[in-house]
Scaffold this motif. Structure first.
Motif, PDB file in Angstrom:
ATOM      1  N   LYS A   1       0.841  -1.214   0.000  1.00 30.78           N
ATOM      2  CA  LYS A   1       0.000   0.000   0.000  1.00 30.78           C
ATOM      3  C   LYS A   1       0.869   1.255   0.000  1.00 30.78           C
ATOM      4  O   LYS A   1       0.631   2.183  -0.757  1.00 30.78           O
TER       5      LYS A   1
ATOM      6  N   LEU B   1       0.584   3.971  -3.127  1.00 32.57           N
ATOM      7  CA  LEU B   1      -0.044   5.303  -3.060  1.00 32.57           C
ATOM      8  C   LEU B   1       0.818   6.386  -3.728  1.00 32.57           C
ATOM      9  O   LEU B   1       0.326   7.111  -4.600  1.00 32.57           O
TER      10      LEU B   1
ATOM     11  N   ARG C   1      -4.558  10.458   4.939  1.00 33.07           N
ATOM     12  CA  ARG C   1      -3.465  11.434   5.034  1.00 33.07           C
ATOM     13  C   ARG C   1      -2.513  11.347   3.842  1.00 33.07           C
ATOM     14  O   ARG C   1      -1.923  12.330   3.431  1.00 33.07           O
TER      15      ARG C   1
ATOM     16  N   ILE D   1      -2.347   7.995  15.477  1.00 36.55           N
ATOM     17  CA  ILE D   1      -1.008   7.643  15.963  1.00 36.55           C
ATOM     18  C   ILE D   1      -0.199   8.878  16.367  1.00 36.55           C
ATOM     19  O   ILE D   1       0.945   8.775  16.749  1.00 36.55           O
TER      20      ILE D   1
ATOM     21  N   ARG E   1       1.039  14.634  12.893  1.00 36.74           N
ATOM     22  CA  ARG E   1       1.773  14.246  11.679  1.00 36.74           C
ATOM     23  C   ARG E   1       1.964  15.477  10.799  1.00 36.74           C
ATOM     24  O   ARG E   1       1.256  15.681   9.822  1.00 36.74           O
TER      25      ARG E   1
ATOM     26  N   LEU F   1       8.149  19.520   6.555  1.00 34.56           N
ATOM     27  CA  LEU F   1       9.335  19.187   5.744  1.00 34.56           C
ATOM     28  C   LEU F   1       8.966  19.090   4.254  1.00 34.56           C
ATOM     29  O   LEU F   1       9.750  19.494   3.389  1.00 34.56           O
ATOM     30  N   HIS F   2       7.768  18.592   3.963  1.00 32.50           N
ATOM     31  CA  HIS F   2       7.307  18.553   2.561  1.00 32.50           C
ATOM     32  C   HIS F   2       7.320  19.987   2.000  1.00 32.50           C
ATOM     33  O   HIS F   2       7.806  20.243   0.895  1.00 32.50           O
TER      34      HIS F   2
ATOM     35  N   PRO G   1      12.992  16.186  13.314  1.00 34.08           N
ATOM     36  CA  PRO G   1      13.283  15.731  14.677  1.00 34.08           C
ATOM     37  C   PRO G   1      13.219  14.212  14.839  1.00 34.08           C
ATOM     38  O   PRO G   1      13.818  13.660  15.758  1.00 34.08           O
TER      39      PRO G   1
ATOM     40  N   THR H   1      11.600  12.032   6.263  1.00 34.99           N
ATOM     41  CA  THR H   1      10.173  11.846   6.047  1.00 34.99           C
ATOM     42  C   THR H   1       9.968  11.054   4.762  1.00 34.99           C
ATOM     43  O   THR H   1      10.532  11.405   3.717  1.00 34.99           O
TER      44      THR H   1
ATOM     45  N   LEU I   1       6.998  10.242   2.949  1.00 38.63           N
ATOM     46  CA  LEU I   1       6.181  10.865   1.896  1.00 38.63           C
ATOM     47  C   LEU I   1       6.730  12.234   1.511  1.00 38.63           C
ATOM     48  O   LEU I   1       6.546  12.687   0.372  1.00 38.63           O
TER      49      LEU I   1
ATOM     50  N   GLU J   1      13.669   4.321   2.788  1.00 36.43           N
ATOM     51  CA  GLU J   1      12.712   3.208   2.773  1.00 36.43           C
ATOM     52  C   GLU J   1      12.596   2.587   1.374  1.00 36.43           C
ATOM     53  O   GLU J   1      12.710   3.295   0.362  1.00 36.43           O
TER      54      GLU J   1
ATOM     55  N   ILE K   1       9.507   6.942  16.300  1.00 38.34           N
ATOM     56  CA  ILE K   1       8.961   7.685  15.151  1.00 38.34           C
ATOM     57  C   ILE K   1       7.676   8.404  15.557  1.00 38.34           C
ATOM     58  O   ILE K   1       7.509   9.594  15.281  1.00 38.34           O
ATOM     59  N   TYR K   2       6.776   7.665  16.205  1.00 31.05           N
ATOM     60  CA  TYR K   2       5.524   8.259  16.689  1.00 31.05           C
ATOM     61  C   TYR K   2       5.409   7.908  18.175  1.00 31.05           C
ATOM     62  O   TYR K   2       4.876   6.847  18.526  1.00 31.05           O
TER      63      TYR K   2
ATOM     64  N   ARG L   1       2.310   6.133  19.604  1.00 30.47           N
ATOM     65  CA  ARG L   1       1.644   5.093  18.814  1.00 30.47           C
ATOM     66  C   ARG L   1       1.433   3.834  19.663  1.00 30.47           C
ATOM     67  O   ARG L   1       2.010   2.770  19.397  1.00 30.47           O
TER      68      ARG L   1
ATOM     69  N   LEU M   1      -4.488   1.339  12.268  1.00 34.96           N
ATOM     70  CA  LEU M   1      -4.268   0.221  11.340  1.00 34.96           C
ATOM     71  C   LEU M   1      -3.374  -0.896  11.910  1.00 34.96           C
ATOM     72  O   LEU M   1      -3.779  -2.054  11.993  1.00 34.96           O
ATOM     73  N   ARG M   2      -2.163  -0.556  12.308  1.00 28.67           N
ATOM     74  CA  ARG M   2      -1.237  -1.636  12.707  1.00 28.67           C
ATOM     75  C   ARG M   2      -1.604  -2.200  14.085  1.00 28.67           C
ATOM     76  O   ARG M   2      -1.407  -3.388  14.351  1.00 28.67           O
TER      77      ARG M   2
END
Ligand code: EPU
Length: 435
Positions: A22, A26, A92, A118, A121, A125-126, A161, A165, A167, A191, A336-337, A340, A379-380
């Protein structure tokens, strides 16, 4: 609203293929906006998030057709550029149309995504990356509006931090393919989904090197063309299924398994007493066949989630479920989160002994889990609850599985093929355990 009823106690065995990813599909679908030709994608998983991306691309002037796991995308109206709140709030990952729209159409209006279950977000940075490429960015009515006549290559640092990222790297890398001159992204996400996207863009005519490392170089081109591309296998599903098999002390074969993309997870599993062995060393290590078995008695382990190639945050919850069975104390740290952990209180309802302090959870393993009605929160975490249900004594009911359906294609059917006893049913609002 659907729920899952799980009868614990089955040992999983048999053979299953791993679906396409997935999180690779995306951004690949969004990148089709950059093409002046037809983009054909294979092994697209049939998930609700993919349905949302299809809807979004159609609103953005793309014709999207397809059958099963194949999809074809072609731009028919290049003037559309508004990703509305109504769609972005459902997913998202809609943010990954921002870079392609800006580069291909000169203007993008994308609703600002909010936080989610989670945690916070942000997308700063994007936006910084696209601004560095020469875009002007403003916010209006909750929308990000990005504009540029032609983007200009430059050197961009994308570290934040919590590392890079994923995406954000996808957005900046995609946009830079059509920029004038050379772009260098330092502290890029490494990744496999980024490497996959770079492979697809290069097959469309882009000039990207270094994807999969923290330094990506992109030489801008005038236009991108058609492509036929197969999405990489989903490393998170692969890890989830391997852990589920191990928890039941089963013995199963998984094919299309992205072994090389899961080395940090396989290392921790090995210490825990779970054996994931390649059965044919001649196969591509990113799409190979493995056999999963485990020791009867699992060992506790320490793990910390990190950007790739570290242990992925998207498998933190599932590994925690597995470690509830280990003999001793495991320590889980989420980098990371840090929030979460929605699964922690639900696993506790099933008899797990978990102590949380900030971003760290101590798992006191070795207790028999017991079936209970539990609520999926993300989700996870939902997958982690299903896995706990597989080994719990008695019946577990997992509610709000629309979270699960965002990332796993009918997980219950896949697990049932391996011998699990899971039933999907509709939970009425008047049901005593309904919400
Ligand atoms: N961050 C910032 N600023 C930004 C962007 C991110 O500070 O502008 C922070 C985030 O708050 C987080 C960290 O950086 O702490 C990493 O976030 P990243 O941007 O890498 O996440 P993402 O790209 O939005 C993707 C996956 C997530 C996965 C993360 C991390 C997709 C569609 N989503 O999200 O997947 O957890 O990378 O690996 O690819 C999931 O599939 O369950 C899922 C949540």
């Amino acid at each position: 609203m659907d729920a899952l009823r799980i009868q614990g106690g089955a040992r999983l065995s048999g053979t299953l293929p791993i679906d396409g990813s997935k999180n690779a599909a995306l951004p690949a679908m969004a990148a089709a906006i950059l093409s002046q030709g037809t983009v054909q994608l294979h092994d697209i998983p049939t998930l609700s998030d993919i349905g949302n991306m299809t809807k979004l691309l159609r609103e953005l002037g793309c014709e999207v057709t397809g059958q099963g796991r194949n999809c074809t995308i072609r731009t028919t109206d290049p003037t559309a550029n508004h990703a509305r709140y109504e769609i972005v709030r459902t997913m998202r990952a809609s943010i990954c149309v921002l870079g392609p729209l800006l580069a291909a159409r000169g203007e993008a209006r994308v609703s600002m995504p909010g936080g989610c279950a989670i945690g916070d977000r942000p997308v700063d940075l994007h936006l910084r990356g696209l601004e560095a490429l020469g875009a002007t960015i403003e916010l209006d009515g909750g929308d990000i509006i990005a504009r540029a006549d032609r983007l200009k290559g430059t050197t961009i640092f994308l570290g934040g931090p919590f590392g890079s990222t994923v995406l954000g790297t996808a957005n900046v890398m995609s946009a830079a393919t059509l920029a004038e001159g050379r772009t260098i992204i330092e502290s890029a996400a490494c990744e496999p989904e980024i490497t996959g996207l770079a492979d697809m863009l290069n097959a469309m005519g882009a000039k990207i090197s270094g994807a999969g490392t923290p330094r990506i170089e992109i030489d801008g081109v005038e236009s991108l063309g058609e492509v036929e591309y197969t999405i990489i296998p989903d490393r998170i599903i692969a890890g989830t299924l391997a852990m589920a098999v191990a928890m039941t002390n089963g013995d199963a074969t998984l094919t299309n398994f992205p072994y090389d993309n899961l080395l940090a997870v396989l290392d921790r599993l090995d210490v825990a007493g779970v054996h994931v062995c390649r059965t044919d060393l001649a196969q591509d290590p990113r799409r190979c066949t493995v056999q999963v078995t485990s020791e009867r008695r699992l060992n506790p382990v320490l793990y910390t989630t990190q950007p790739y190639p570290g242990f992925p945050t998207d498998l933190q919850a599932q590994m925690m479920s597995l470690l509830c069975l280990a003999q001793g104390n495991s320590i889980v740290t989420e980098r990371i989160y840090p929030d979460r952990f929605l699964h922690v209180s639900e696993l506790t309802r099933m008899g797990a002994t978990l102590f949380r302090s900030g971003p760290t959870v101590v798992v006191q393993g070795g207790e028999q889990l017991v079936g209970a009605p539990v609520m999926a929160g993300d989700l996870r975490g939902s997958a982690a609850l299903v896995m706990a249900g597989l080994v719990a004594r008695g019946e577990t009911i997992v509610q709000r599985i629309y979270h699960l359906d965002r990332g796993y294609v009918r997980l219950e059917e896949q697990l049932n093929k391996l011998g699990a006893g899971i039933e999907r049913f509709e939970l009425g609002v008047s049901d005593p355990i309904g919400v």
